[in-house]
Scaffold this motif. Structure first.
Motif, PDB file in Angstrom:
ATOM      1  N   LEU A   1      24.277  95.563  67.127  1.00 14.53           N
ATOM      2  CA  LEU A   1      25.008  95.055  68.287  1.00 14.53           C
ATOM      3  C   LEU A   1      24.158  95.216  69.547  1.00 14.53           C
ATOM      4  CD1 LEU A   1      27.509  93.971  69.741  1.00 14.53           C
ATOM      5  CD2 LEU A   1      28.452  96.290  69.697  1.00 14.53           C
ATOM      6  N   GLY A   2      23.515  96.370  69.691  1.00  9.81           N
ATOM      7  CA  GLY A   2      22.648  96.609  70.839  1.00  9.81           C
ATOM      8  C   GLY A   2      21.511  95.600  70.908  1.00  9.81           C
TER       9      GLY A   2
ATOM     10  N   THR B   1      21.720 104.819  67.559  1.00 11.11           N
ATOM     11  CA  THR B   1      22.036 105.063  66.155  1.00 11.11           C
ATOM     12  C   THR B   1      21.111 106.081  65.514  1.00 11.11           C
ATOM     13  OG1 THR B   1      20.607 103.245  65.510  1.00 11.11           O
ATOM     14  CG2 THR B   1      22.933 102.734  65.809  1.00 11.11           C
ATOM     15  N   VAL B   2      20.140 106.582  66.274  1.00 11.85           N
ATOM     16  CA  VAL B   2      19.207 107.548  65.695  1.00 11.85           C
ATOM     17  C   VAL B   2      19.281 108.856  66.449  1.00 11.85           C
ATOM     18  CG1 VAL B   2      17.575 105.857  64.791  1.00 11.85           C
ATOM     19  CG2 VAL B   2      17.333 106.637  67.129  1.00 11.85           C
ATOM     20  N   SER B   3      18.890 109.917  65.786  1.00 10.62           N
ATOM     21  CA  SER B   3      18.907 111.223  66.430  1.00 10.62           C
ATOM     22  C   SER B   3      17.490 111.672  66.771  1.00 10.62           C
ATOM     23  CB  SER B   3      19.563 112.243  65.498  1.00 10.62           C
ATOM     24  OG  SER B   3      18.875 112.301  64.284  1.00 10.62           O
TER      25      SER B   3
ATOM     26  N   GLY C   1      -1.369 103.046  80.027  1.00  6.87           N
ATOM     27  CA  GLY C   1      -0.405 102.420  80.917  1.00  6.87           C
ATOM     28  C   GLY C   1       0.793 101.809  80.204  1.00  6.87           C
ATOM     29  N   MET C   2       0.913 102.007  78.885  1.00  6.01           N
ATOM     30  CA  MET C   2       2.022 101.421  78.129  1.00  6.01           C
ATOM     31  C   MET C   2       3.359 101.960  78.641  1.00  6.01           C
ATOM     32  SD  MET C   2       2.742 101.545  74.029  1.00  6.01           S
ATOM     33  CE  MET C   2       3.338 103.215  73.991  1.00  6.01           C
ATOM     34  N   PRO C   3       4.348 101.100  78.911  1.00  5.62           N
ATOM     35  CA  PRO C   3       5.630 101.574  79.436  1.00  5.62           C
ATOM     36  C   PRO C   3       6.444 102.333  78.383  1.00  5.62           C
ATOM     37  CG  PRO C   3       5.712  99.208  79.052  1.00  5.62           C
ATOM     38  CD  PRO C   3       4.311  99.654  78.737  1.00  5.62           C
ATOM     39  N   ILE C   4       6.505 103.649  78.527  1.00  2.35           N
ATOM     40  CA  ILE C   4       7.249 104.479  77.581  1.00  2.35           C
ATOM     41  C   ILE C   4       8.745 104.195  77.670  1.00  2.35           C
ATOM     42  CG2 ILE C   4       7.778 106.879  76.931  1.00  2.35           C
ATOM     43  CD1 ILE C   4       4.968 105.902  76.184  1.00  2.35           C
ATOM     44  N   ASP C   5       9.219 103.731  78.853  1.00  3.22           N
ATOM     45  CA  ASP C   5      10.636 103.344  78.981  1.00  3.22           C
ATOM     46  C   ASP C   5      11.008 102.306  77.936  1.00  3.22           C
ATOM     47  OD1 ASP C   5      11.234 105.033  81.017  1.00  3.22           O
ATOM     48  OD2 ASP C   5      11.140 103.526  82.609  1.00  3.22           O
ATOM     49  N   ALA C   6      10.088 101.368  77.669  1.00  7.18           N
ATOM     50  CA  ALA C   6      10.345 100.313  76.687  1.00  7.18           C
ATOM     51  C   ALA C   6      10.451 100.909  75.284  1.00  7.18           C
ATOM     52  CB  ALA C   6       9.237  99.261  76.738  1.00  7.18           C
ATOM     53  N   VAL C   7       9.580 101.871  74.977  1.00  6.91           N
ATOM     54  CA  VAL C   7       9.632 102.545  73.665  1.00  6.91           C
ATOM     55  C   VAL C   7      10.960 103.283  73.513  1.00  6.91           C
ATOM     56  CG1 VAL C   7       8.536 104.255  72.166  1.00  6.91           C
ATOM     57  CG2 VAL C   7       7.124 102.784  73.610  1.00  6.91           C
ATOM     58  N   ASN C   8      11.363 104.011  74.569  1.00  3.66           N
ATOM     59  CA  ASN C   8      12.636 104.749  74.529  1.00  3.66           C
ATOM     60  C   ASN C   8      13.817 103.815  74.336  1.00  3.66           C
ATOM     61  OD1 ASN C   8      11.400 107.220  74.845  1.00  3.66           O
ATOM     62  ND2 ASN C   8      11.616 107.245  77.064  1.00  3.66           N
ATOM     63  N   ALA C   9      13.783 102.652  75.006  1.00  5.31           N
ATOM     64  CA  ALA C   9      14.880 101.683  74.881  1.00  5.31           C
ATOM     65  C   ALA C   9      14.981 101.169  73.452  1.00  5.31           C
ATOM     66  CB  ALA C   9      14.669 100.523  75.847  1.00  5.31           C
ATOM     67  N   LEU C  10      13.852 100.879  72.818  1.00  3.47           N
ATOM     68  CA  LEU C  10      13.872 100.407  71.427  1.00  3.47           C
ATOM     69  C   LEU C  10      14.357 101.497  70.481  1.00  3.47           C
ATOM     70  CD1 LEU C  10      10.545  98.340  71.276  1.00  3.47           C
ATOM     71  CD2 LEU C  10      12.880  97.465  71.386  1.00  3.47           C
ATOM     72  N   MET C  11      13.976 102.746  70.742  1.00  4.26           N
ATOM     73  CA  MET C  11      14.460 103.859  69.920  1.00  4.26           C
ATOM     74  C   MET C  11      15.973 104.009  70.055  1.00  4.26           C
ATOM     75  SD  MET C  11      11.390 106.600  70.553  1.00  4.26           S
ATOM     76  CE  MET C  11      12.280 107.970  69.820  1.00  4.26           C
TER      77      MET C  11
ATOM     78  N   LEU D   1      17.955 101.674  70.433  1.00  3.83           N
ATOM     79  CA  LEU D   1      18.561 100.562  69.688  1.00  3.83           C
ATOM     80  C   LEU D   1      18.397 100.713  68.178  1.00  3.83           C
ATOM     81  CD1 LEU D   1      17.502  97.594  71.989  1.00  3.83           C
ATOM     82  CD2 LEU D   1      19.784  98.571  71.725  1.00  3.83           C
ATOM     83  N   GLY D   2      17.826 101.841  67.741  1.00  5.65           N
ATOM     84  CA  GLY D   2      17.790 102.118  66.309  1.00  5.65           C
ATOM     85  C   GLY D   2      16.435 102.033  65.642  1.00  5.65           C
ATOM     86  N   TYR D   3      15.395 101.704  66.381  1.00  5.90           N
ATOM     87  CA  TYR D   3      14.059 101.634  65.790  1.00  5.90           C
ATOM     88  C   TYR D   3      13.402 103.015  65.806  1.00  5.90           C
ATOM     89  CZ  TYR D   3      14.641  96.603  66.156  1.00  5.90           C
ATOM     90  OH  TYR D   3      15.117  95.331  66.017  1.00  5.90           O
TER      91      TYR D   3
END
Length: 199
Positions: free
Chosen positions: A97-98, A136-138, A150-160, A162-164
């Motif tokens: 859903l996310g 959905t993940v712990s 310079g990779m945006p870690i915010d983007a990685v956190n957002a995907l995590m 969402l369950g990745y």
């Protein structure tokens, strides 16, 4: 208000279960996924939400905090009641859903029985800014800072959120970032599109 139930699984049907708590059987409306998880289990604890109306009182049960969070957010959407909310969560996981919300993918929502195009668009409009709450993940979220490249870690956190997995999220964000995507929001959207293509 009943926040949770812990007891023996007395019966399981496709859309509800009966939980025996100290000799009292509570009928709890559940998702299809929760029903599948409860089969063959003796004891369970479910997060619950009670809806009381003039002529009715219903209890809704969820296996995870992410499910009940998604249910309550869906209930807040105009025109989406408890049955429709359960149907959404029976078809899509909270993480799914996310992803649908983040990608503004109305087609994924219209696959849910009883959800038409207008309601799907309304769900997206009202909840797209809350897509990150459907965790959905712990896994431990990565620190909120950019790495040496310079990779945006915010983007990685957002995907995590969402369950990745951390590895999956990091790899796809690296690819998108190296290809020259713009701000964090654009990186997330491009990464989700890439992940969907690779399914």
């Amino acid at each position: 208000m009943i926040a949770f139930l812990r007891g023996k699984v007395a019966a399981v049907e496709p859309d509800f279960a009966v939980i025996d708590v100290g000799g009292v059987g509570y009928k709890v409306n559940i998702t299809a996924g929760c029903a599948a998880d409860l089969r063959g289990i003796d004891e369970v604890q479910l997060h619950t939400h009670m809806i009381v109306r003039e002529d009715d009182m219903q209890l809704y049960g969820f296996a995870t905090p992410a499910e009940i969070t998604a249910f309550l957010l869906l209930l807040g959407v105009n025109g989406v009641g408890p049955k429709a909310s359960l149907a959404v969560l029976s078809t899509l996981t909270p993480g799914g859903l996310g992803r649908a919300l983040a990608l503004e993918n109305a087609a994924a929502l219209t696959k849910v029985p009883g959800i038409g195009k207008k309601i799907a668009q309304r769900i997206i409009l009202e909840l797209k800014d809350k897509a990150g709450r459907f965790t959905t993940v712990s896994e431990t979220v990565m620190p909120n800072e950019s790495n040496a490249g310079g990779m945006p870690i915010d983007a990685v956190n957002a995907l995590m959120a969402l369950g990745y997995s951390a590895g999956e999220a990091g790899e796809v964000v690296r690819k998108v970032f190296a290809a020259g995507a713009g701000d964090t929001e654009q990186v997330i959207k491009a990464a989700l599109r890439l992940l969907d293509q690779n399914k």
